[in-house]
Design a protein around this motif. Sequence first.
Motif, PDB file in Angstrom:
ATOM      1  N   THR A  46      21.298  57.732  37.112  1.00 39.01           N
ATOM      2  CA  THR A  46      20.429  58.838  37.541  1.00 39.01           C
ATOM      3  C   THR A  46      19.739  58.507  38.857  1.00 39.01           C
ATOM      4  O   THR A  46      19.379  57.355  39.123  1.00 39.01           O
ATOM      5  CB  THR A  46      19.360  59.137  36.478  1.00 39.01           C
ATOM      6  OG1 THR A  46      18.593  57.968  36.249  1.00 39.01           O
ATOM      7  CG2 THR A  46      19.987  59.602  35.178  1.00 39.01           C
ATOM      8  N   LYS A  47      19.554  59.538  39.665  1.00 33.82           N
ATOM      9  CA  LYS A  47      18.811  59.402  40.915  1.00 33.82           C
ATOM     10  C   LYS A  47      17.318  59.490  40.609  1.00 33.82           C
ATOM     11  O   LYS A  47      16.922  60.097  39.618  1.00 33.82           O
ATOM     12  CB  LYS A  47      19.184  60.535  41.871  1.00 33.82           C
ATOM     13  CG  LYS A  47      20.551  60.405  42.482  1.00 33.82           C
ATOM     14  CD  LYS A  47      20.759  61.492  43.507  1.00 33.82           C
ATOM     15  CE  LYS A  47      22.054  61.308  44.250  1.00 33.82           C
ATOM     16  NZ  LYS A  47      22.244  62.339  45.270  1.00 33.82           N
ATOM     17  N   PRO A  48      16.487  58.935  41.453  1.00 36.45           N
ATOM     18  CA  PRO A  48      15.039  59.084  41.256  1.00 36.45           C
ATOM     19  C   PRO A  48      14.636  60.561  41.339  1.00 36.45           C
ATOM     20  O   PRO A  48      15.155  61.309  42.167  1.00 36.45           O
ATOM     21  CB  PRO A  48      14.441  58.301  42.427  1.00 36.45           C
ATOM     22  CG  PRO A  48      15.501  57.350  42.841  1.00 36.45           C
ATOM     23  CD  PRO A  48      16.794  58.026  42.551  1.00 36.45           C
ATOM     24  N   SER A  49      13.738  60.970  40.447  1.00 41.81           N
ATOM     25  CA  SER A  49      13.265  62.349  40.434  1.00 41.81           C
ATOM     26  C   SER A  49      11.783  62.346  40.090  1.00 41.81           C
ATOM     27  O   SER A  49      11.169  61.292  39.930  1.00 41.81           O
ATOM     28  CB  SER A  49      14.045  63.169  39.396  1.00 41.81           C
ATOM     29  OG  SER A  49      13.789  62.679  38.102  1.00 41.81           O
ATOM     30  N   ALA A  50      11.200  63.525  39.966  1.00 46.18           N
ATOM     31  CA  ALA A  50       9.774  63.629  39.633  1.00 46.18           C
ATOM     32  C   ALA A  50       9.487  63.040  38.251  1.00 46.18           C
ATOM     33  O   ALA A  50       8.467  62.385  38.056  1.00 46.18           O
ATOM     34  CB  ALA A  50       9.340  65.089  39.684  1.00 46.18           C
ATOM     35  N   GLN A  51      10.393  63.271  37.266  1.00 45.94           N
ATOM     36  CA  GLN A  51      10.193  62.739  35.915  1.00 45.94           C
ATOM     37  C   GLN A  51      10.495  61.245  35.853  1.00 45.94           C
ATOM     38  O   GLN A  51       9.806  60.492  35.196  1.00 45.94           O
ATOM     39  CB  GLN A  51      11.082  63.466  34.888  1.00 45.94           C
ATOM     40  CG  GLN A  51      10.708  64.892  34.622  1.00 45.94           C
ATOM     41  CD  GLN A  51      11.368  65.861  35.587  1.00 45.94           C
ATOM     42  OE1 GLN A  51      12.285  65.492  36.319  1.00 45.94           O
ATOM     43  NE2 GLN A  51      10.888  67.084  35.619  1.00 45.94           N
ATOM     44  N   ALA A  54      11.869  55.794  39.103  1.00 47.63           N
ATOM     45  CA  ALA A  54      12.721  54.664  39.466  1.00 47.63           C
ATOM     46  C   ALA A  54      14.201  55.032  39.540  1.00 47.63           C
ATOM     47  O   ALA A  54      14.936  54.483  40.349  1.00 47.63           O
ATOM     48  CB  ALA A  54      12.529  53.541  38.460  1.00 47.63           C
ATOM     49  N   GLY A  55      14.650  55.944  38.689  1.00 49.02           N
ATOM     50  CA  GLY A  55      16.084  56.218  38.610  1.00 49.02           C
ATOM     51  C   GLY A  55      16.767  55.080  37.880  1.00 49.02           C
ATOM     52  O   GLY A  55      16.157  54.404  37.071  1.00 49.02           O
ATOM     53  N   GLY A  56      18.059  54.863  38.152  1.00 46.98           N
ATOM     54  CA  GLY A  56      18.776  53.743  37.554  1.00 46.98           C
ATOM     55  C   GLY A  56      19.703  54.170  36.436  1.00 46.98           C
ATOM     56  O   GLY A  56      20.121  55.326  36.353  1.00 46.98           O
TER      57      GLY A  56
END
Length: 102
Positions: A46-51, A54-56
């Motif tokens: 996953t890309k970093p987002s508001a929720q 960090a992503g990862g």
Amino acid sequence: MMKIKRDDLVKVIAGKDKGKEGKVIVVNHKKGTVLVEGVNMVTKHTKPSAQNQAGGIVTQEAPIDASNVMYVYKGKATRIGFAEKDGKKVRVAKQCNGEVID
């Protein structure tokens, strides 16, 4: 028609997670799939987002075909049928001589 509903306890009868039990989270009638808690876990990048700042790499459940799960009633995996009680259509457990599920 799907005989499995959300929040039902089901057992996986085929595939890599055969024998596992879990609660149904989502039922997709159009595709004939179910999402079962803790079953068919996949990793997703996953890309970093508001929720998720960090992503990862995230592990989450993936849908499995509804034909690969079986309803669990009183600790036993059972088939589901329909019957009419007091003018209402209800689900019954075939394994337990037609006891009403809900």
